[in-house]
Design a protein around this motif. Structure first.
Motif, PDB file in Angstrom:
ATOM      1  N   LEU A 103      12.885  89.025  23.816  1.00 11.72           N
ATOM      2  CA  LEU A 103      12.744  89.412  22.417  1.00 11.72           C
ATOM      3  C   LEU A 103      13.023  88.222  21.520  1.00 11.72           C
ATOM      4  CD1 LEU A 103      12.474  91.494  20.104  1.00 11.72           C
ATOM      5  CD2 LEU A 103      14.939  91.972  20.387  1.00 11.72           C
ATOM      6  N   ARG A 104      12.100  87.998  20.581  1.00 10.31           N
ATOM      7  CA  ARG A 104      12.290  86.965  19.548  1.00 10.31           C
ATOM      8  C   ARG A 104      12.091  87.604  18.189  1.00 10.31           C
ATOM      9  NH1 ARG A 104      10.406  80.948  21.174  1.00 10.31           N
ATOM     10  NH2 ARG A 104      10.919  81.047  23.392  1.00 10.31           N
ATOM     11  N   ILE A 105      12.936  87.186  17.256  1.00 11.68           N
ATOM     12  CA  ILE A 105      12.829  87.661  15.886  1.00 11.68           C
ATOM     13  C   ILE A 105      12.908  86.449  14.968  1.00 11.68           C
ATOM     14  CG2 ILE A 105      13.866  89.092  14.095  1.00 11.68           C
ATOM     15  CD1 ILE A 105      14.971  90.901  16.288  1.00 11.68           C
ATOM     16  N   GLY A 106      11.873  86.250  14.187  1.00 11.53           N
ATOM     17  CA  GLY A 106      11.838  85.101  13.279  1.00 11.53           C
ATOM     18  C   GLY A 106      11.861  83.773  14.005  1.00 11.53           C
ATOM     19  N   GLY A 107      11.361  83.720  15.229  1.00 12.59           N
ATOM     20  CA  GLY A 107      11.315  82.477  16.000  1.00 12.59           C
ATOM     21  C   GLY A 107      12.552  82.228  16.820  1.00 12.59           C
ATOM     22  N   ALA A 108      13.615  82.996  16.610  1.00 21.41           N
ATOM     23  CA  ALA A 108      14.866  82.813  17.349  1.00 21.41           C
ATOM     24  C   ALA A 108      14.972  83.853  18.453  1.00 21.41           C
ATOM     25  CB  ALA A 108      16.054  82.912  16.407  1.00 21.41           C
ATOM     26  N   VAL A 109      15.520  83.434  19.605  1.00 17.49           N
ATOM     27  CA  VAL A 109      15.738  84.358  20.721  1.00 17.49           C
ATOM     28  C   VAL A 109      16.905  85.287  20.364  1.00 17.49           C
ATOM     29  CG1 VAL A 109      16.246  84.545  23.180  1.00 17.49           C
ATOM     30  CG2 VAL A 109      14.914  82.606  22.334  1.00 17.49           C
ATOM     31  N   ALA A 110      16.679  86.587  20.517  1.00 12.96           N
ATOM     32  CA  ALA A 110      17.746  87.552  20.232  1.00 12.96           C
ATOM     33  C   ALA A 110      18.884  87.361  21.235  1.00 12.96           C
ATOM     34  CB  ALA A 110      17.212  88.974  20.304  1.00 12.96           C
ATOM     35  N   GLU A 111      20.081  87.805  20.855  1.00 16.94           N
ATOM     36  CA  GLU A 111      21.246  87.595  21.720  1.00 16.94           C
ATOM     37  C   GLU A 111      21.002  88.166  23.116  1.00 16.94           C
ATOM     38  OE1 GLU A 111      26.073  88.594  21.891  1.00 16.94           O
ATOM     39  OE2 GLU A 111      24.849  89.237  20.168  1.00 16.94           O
ATOM     40  N   PHE A 112      20.402  89.354  23.174  1.00 15.80           N
ATOM     41  CA  PHE A 112      20.088  89.979  24.472  1.00 15.80           C
ATOM     42  C   PHE A 112      18.574  89.983  24.694  1.00 15.80           C
ATOM     43  CE2 PHE A 112      24.169  91.780  23.138  1.00 15.80           C
ATOM     44  CZ  PHE A 112      24.945  91.512  24.256  1.00 15.80           C
ATOM     45  N   GLY A 113      17.936  88.940  24.167  1.00 12.38           N
ATOM     46  CA  GLY A 113      16.487  88.844  24.298  1.00 12.38           C
ATOM     47  C   GLY A 113      16.038  88.021  25.489  1.00 12.38           C
ATOM     48  N   ASP A 114      16.960  87.780  26.440  1.00 11.96           N
ATOM     49  CA  ASP A 114      16.619  87.033  27.654  1.00 11.96           C
ATOM     50  C   ASP A 114      17.378  87.682  28.816  1.00 11.96           C
ATOM     51  OD1 ASP A 114      15.860  85.158  29.530  1.00 11.96           O
ATOM     52  OD2 ASP A 114      17.107  83.530  28.725  1.00 11.96           O
ATOM     53  N   GLN A 115      17.072  89.016  29.008  1.00 11.38           N
ATOM     54  CA  GLN A 115      17.850  89.807  29.973  1.00 11.38           C
ATOM     55  C   GLN A 115      17.096  90.009  31.275  1.00 11.38           C
ATOM     56  OE1 GLN A 115      20.439  93.190  28.593  1.00 11.38           O
ATOM     57  NE2 GLN A 115      19.094  93.048  26.792  1.00 11.38           N
ATOM     58  N   VAL A 116      17.840  90.119  32.347  1.00  5.42           N
ATOM     59  CA  VAL A 116      17.297  90.415  33.674  1.00  5.42           C
ATOM     60  C   VAL A 116      17.823  91.796  34.118  1.00  5.42           C
ATOM     61  CG1 VAL A 116      17.343  89.748  36.112  1.00  5.42           C
ATOM     62  CG2 VAL A 116      17.052  88.018  34.334  1.00  5.42           C
ATOM     63  N   PHE A 117      16.884  92.657  34.583  1.00  4.16           N
ATOM     64  CA  PHE A 117      17.227  93.984  35.073  1.00  4.16           C
ATOM     65  C   PHE A 117      16.719  94.127  36.509  1.00  4.16           C
ATOM     66  CE2 PHE A 117      16.803  94.336  30.479  1.00  4.16           C
ATOM     67  CZ  PHE A 117      17.933  95.038  30.112  1.00  4.16           C
ATOM     68  N   TYR A 118      17.532  94.791  37.334  1.00  7.64           N
ATOM     69  CA  TYR A 118      17.120  95.012  38.721  1.00  7.64           C
ATOM     70  C   TYR A 118      16.641  96.450  38.927  1.00  7.64           C
ATOM     71  CZ  TYR A 118      19.353  90.537  39.358  1.00  7.64           C
ATOM     72  OH  TYR A 118      19.682  89.217  39.263  1.00  7.64           O
ATOM     73  N   SER A 119      16.643  97.228  37.830  1.00  6.19           N
ATOM     74  CA  SER A 119      16.136  98.602  37.860  1.00  6.19           C
ATOM     75  C   SER A 119      15.057  98.720  36.801  1.00  6.19           C
ATOM     76  CB  SER A 119      17.262  99.601  37.592  1.00  6.19           C
ATOM     77  OG  SER A 119      16.754 100.891  37.303  1.00  6.19           O
ATOM     78  N   GLU A 120      13.904  99.239  37.191  1.00  2.78           N
ATOM     79  CA  GLU A 120      12.804  99.359  36.229  1.00  2.78           C
ATOM     80  C   GLU A 120      13.178 100.346  35.134  1.00  2.78           C
ATOM     81  OE1 GLU A 120       8.028 100.403  36.039  1.00  2.78           O
ATOM     82  OE2 GLU A 120       9.110 100.564  37.953  1.00  2.78           O
ATOM     83  N   GLN A 121      13.899 101.387  35.477  1.00  2.00           N
ATOM     84  CA  GLN A 121      14.249 102.393  34.475  1.00  2.00           C
ATOM     85  C   GLN A 121      15.191 101.789  33.430  1.00  2.00           C
ATOM     86  OE1 GLN A 121      12.905 105.506  34.161  1.00  2.00           O
ATOM     87  NE2 GLN A 121      13.950 105.415  32.181  1.00  2.00           N
ATOM     88  N   GLU A 122      16.182 101.019  33.896  1.00  2.00           N
ATOM     89  CA  GLU A 122      17.080 100.372  32.939  1.00  2.00           C
ATOM     90  C   GLU A 122      16.311  99.408  32.039  1.00  2.00           C
ATOM     91  OE1 GLU A 122      20.263  98.485  34.937  1.00  2.00           O
ATOM     92  OE2 GLU A 122      21.098 100.341  35.769  1.00  2.00           O
TER      93      GLU A 122
END
Length: 432
Positions: free
Chosen positions: A103-122
Motif C-alpha cells: 500500500l502506498r499513499i501519496g507516494g509514501a509506503v504505508a507503515e503496514f504497506g509492506d506485509q507478508v501473510f502466510y494465510s490467504e484469508q488473513e
C-alpha cells in the motif's frame, strides 16, 4: 521477511516503514533507538525515497541475514502510482507460499504497506481493511507467475543506483558495517580509484604535454630572438637601394635645367629645383612684366602675387645601383669612411660641404624583441658648386663631381637647386 524472484532476481519484502522525514541521514544509534520503540526483533533497515522525504523500513532477518545481505528491498525499487494498493501471491526462494500486501499513499509506503501473510484469508482480510481505509482500487496477482508478470516491468534498479546511491540496500543494525555495506563501499572505492587514476594519468600527460609545448615555445622564442638579432636588416627598408645613382639623377635633371631661360615674358627666373621627377621653377615679377602673360605653365602665388611658379615633368630615371635590391647592406661604408670621402670630394672640387650629422639608428619591437637597424642615416648638402662641374657626363679624364658621388655606397641625391648658384642635397647611409 521473505525473498521473492522478479526478473530472475531476489527481492526482500516484509518491512515495517516509518512515515517520511526530510532528513536524508539518520545515524546508526538513532535507528537502533527507533527499533527498540517499535520491535526489538527488528535487525535490518532500508531506505525509500519519495517526494515527501525519506522513509526508513525495518525487518527481522535473524539467523537468515546471510540470505538477505546481498538482496535489495523491493519497495524502494518499485515504480507504481503514488496511490496504490495490491495483493500478490508469491512462492519464496525456499518454496514457501505467501501473500504480499503493498500500500502506498501519496507516494509514501504505508507503515503496514509492506506485509507478508502466510494465510490467504488473513491477507484478504487485511486487504479489505486497507481498501476501506484508503478507498483505492486493488491490483491482484492470484498466482506467483501472474504477480511476477505484473511487477517485472515496474522494478527499477540500475547498477549505478545500486552501487553508488545504495537504492534498496539492506543494512544490518547489529553491525556497524554489513557485508552489503562493505561491498558497496568497496565498489565506491573502486570507482573512486578508477576516477582518480584516470584523473592522475590525464593530469600527468596533460602536464607533460604542457611542459613540452612550453619548451618548444621557449626554443622557438630563443631561435626567433636569435634570428631577429642576427639579421635586423630584414626589418628595415634599405631606402638607398631604391634611389638612382648620382650620375643617373643628374642625367635626368641637368639637360632640362641647363635649357631654362633666365626670363620669360618679363618674369625673371628666381630658382629651379629638380627632385628627379620634376623641375619646379619660381619666377619673380620684374619691371615691364604684366600679370596676364605669365611664363609657360606658371601660376601666381596667392600669398605673393609678385611670385609665379611652374613645373616641368621629367622622364622616369632608369637606374641600377650596384647595391640595389637583393644585395647585402655590408656594402655600406662606416661613418668615418663616408665622412672622409665626402670631405675629400669637397676639397677636390672646391665646393662647400655641410657635414652630415648621423641620426640614431632606427629601432622597432618585434615579438617583444628590440631590433635595431644596422645603419645610420644623415642628410648632406653641397653648395657653391662651380658651373663647370654641373655636367651629367664626365670629362676626358673620366672624373666628375657626380661620378665621384656615385662611387660612395649608400649615397643618394635628393635635389639639385639653382638659385644664384648651384647646390644639391641628399642622404647618406653608413654602417654603425
Amino acid at each position: 521477511m521473505e525473498l521473492v524472484i522478479i526478473n530472475n532476481h531476489p527481492w526482500a519484502v516484509g518491512l515495517r516503514w516509518l512515515p517520511p522525514v526530510k532528513r536524508r541521514f539518520v545515524g546508526h544509534k538513532a535507528l537502533l533507538a527507533q527499533v527498540q520503540e517499535m520491535d526489538g526483533s527488528f535487525d535490518v533497515s532500508a531506505r525509500c525515497h519519495s517526494k515527501q522525504g525519506v522513509q526508513f523500513g525495518f525487518g527481522a532477518a535473524g539467523e537468515s541475514w546471510a540470505r538477505y545481505a546481498p538482496m535489495p528491498a523491493l519497495c524502494p525499487c518499485l515504480d507504481v502510482p503514488p496511490d496504490f494498493l495490491g495483493l500478490f501471491s508469491f512462492r519464496s526462494t525456499e518454496g514457501k507460499e505467501f501473500w504480499w500486501l503493498h500500500l502506498r499513499i501519496g507516494g509514501a509506503v504505508a507503515e503496514f504497506g509492506d506485509q507478508v501473510f502466510y494465510s490467504e484469508q488473513e491477507a484478504r482480510d487485511a486487504l479489505a481493511l486497507m481498501k476501506k481505509i484508503a478507498g483505492l482500487q486493488v491490483e491482484t496477482g492470484d498466482s506467483p507467475m501472474a504477480s511476477a508478470m505484473f511487477l517485472e516491468d515496474r522494478v527499477r534498479l540500475t547498477p549505478l543506483e545500486k552501487w553508488v546511491r545504495g537504492k534498496g540496500h539492506l543494512s544490518n543494525l547489529k553491525k556497524l558495517a554489513s557485508h552489503s555495506t562493505v561491498r558497496r563501499m568497496a565498489g565506491l572505492a573502486a570507482i573512486v580509484t578508477v576516477i582518480l587514476s584516470v584523473a592522475f594519468f590525464w593530469s600527468y600527460y596533460a602536464d607533460r604535454a604542457a611542459r613540452e609545448a612550453a619548451r618548444q615555445a621557449r626554443e622557438e622564442r630563443i631561435q626567433r630572438k636569435t634570428d631577429l638579432e642576427s639579421h635586423p636588416e630584414k626589418f628595415f627598408p634599405m631606402t638607398w637601394q631604391e634611389k638612382p645613382l648620382a650620375t643617373d639623377f643628374v642625367a635626368a635633371c641637368l639637360p632640362v635645367m641647363m635649357d631654362l631661360p633666365l626670363s620669360s615674358n618679363g618674369w625673371e627666373l628666381q630658382s629651379a629645383i629638380c627632385n628627379g621627377k620634376k623641375v619646379t621653377l619660381e619666377w619673380k615679377h620684374a619691371s615691364g612684366a604684366d600679370f596676364i602673360r605669365l611664363p609657360d605653365g606658371a601660376r601666381l602665388d596667392e600669398k605673393d602675387l609678385r611670385t609665379a611658379r611652374s613645373s616641368i615633368a621629367l622622364k622616369p630615371v632608369d637606374s641600377r645601383r650596384p647595391d640595389g635590391p637583393g644585395t647585402d647592406h655590408f656594402m655600406l661604408l662606416n661613418r668615418e669612411e663616408s665622412l672622409g670621402l665626402l670631405a675629400e670630394i669637397t676639397q677636390s672640387t672646391a665646393t662647400k660641404l655641410t657635414p652630415p650629422s648621423f641620426r640614431p639608428q632606427k629601432n622597432r619591437t618585434i615579438d617583444k624583441v628590440k631590433v635595431i637597424a644596422p645603419w645610420h642615416e644623415a642628410n648632406w648638402e653641397l653648395s657653391s658648386i662651380p658651373d663647370l662641374l654641373m655636367e651629367s657626363k664626365t670629362g676626358p679624364d673620366g672624373i666628375g663631381l657626380f661620378a665621384m658621388l656615385a662611387e660612395i655606397p649608400g649615397l643618394t641625391v635628393e635635389s639639385i637647386t639653382f638659385n644664384n648658384g648651384w647646390s644639391m642635397k641628399g642622404s647618406i647611409y653608413a654602417r654603425h
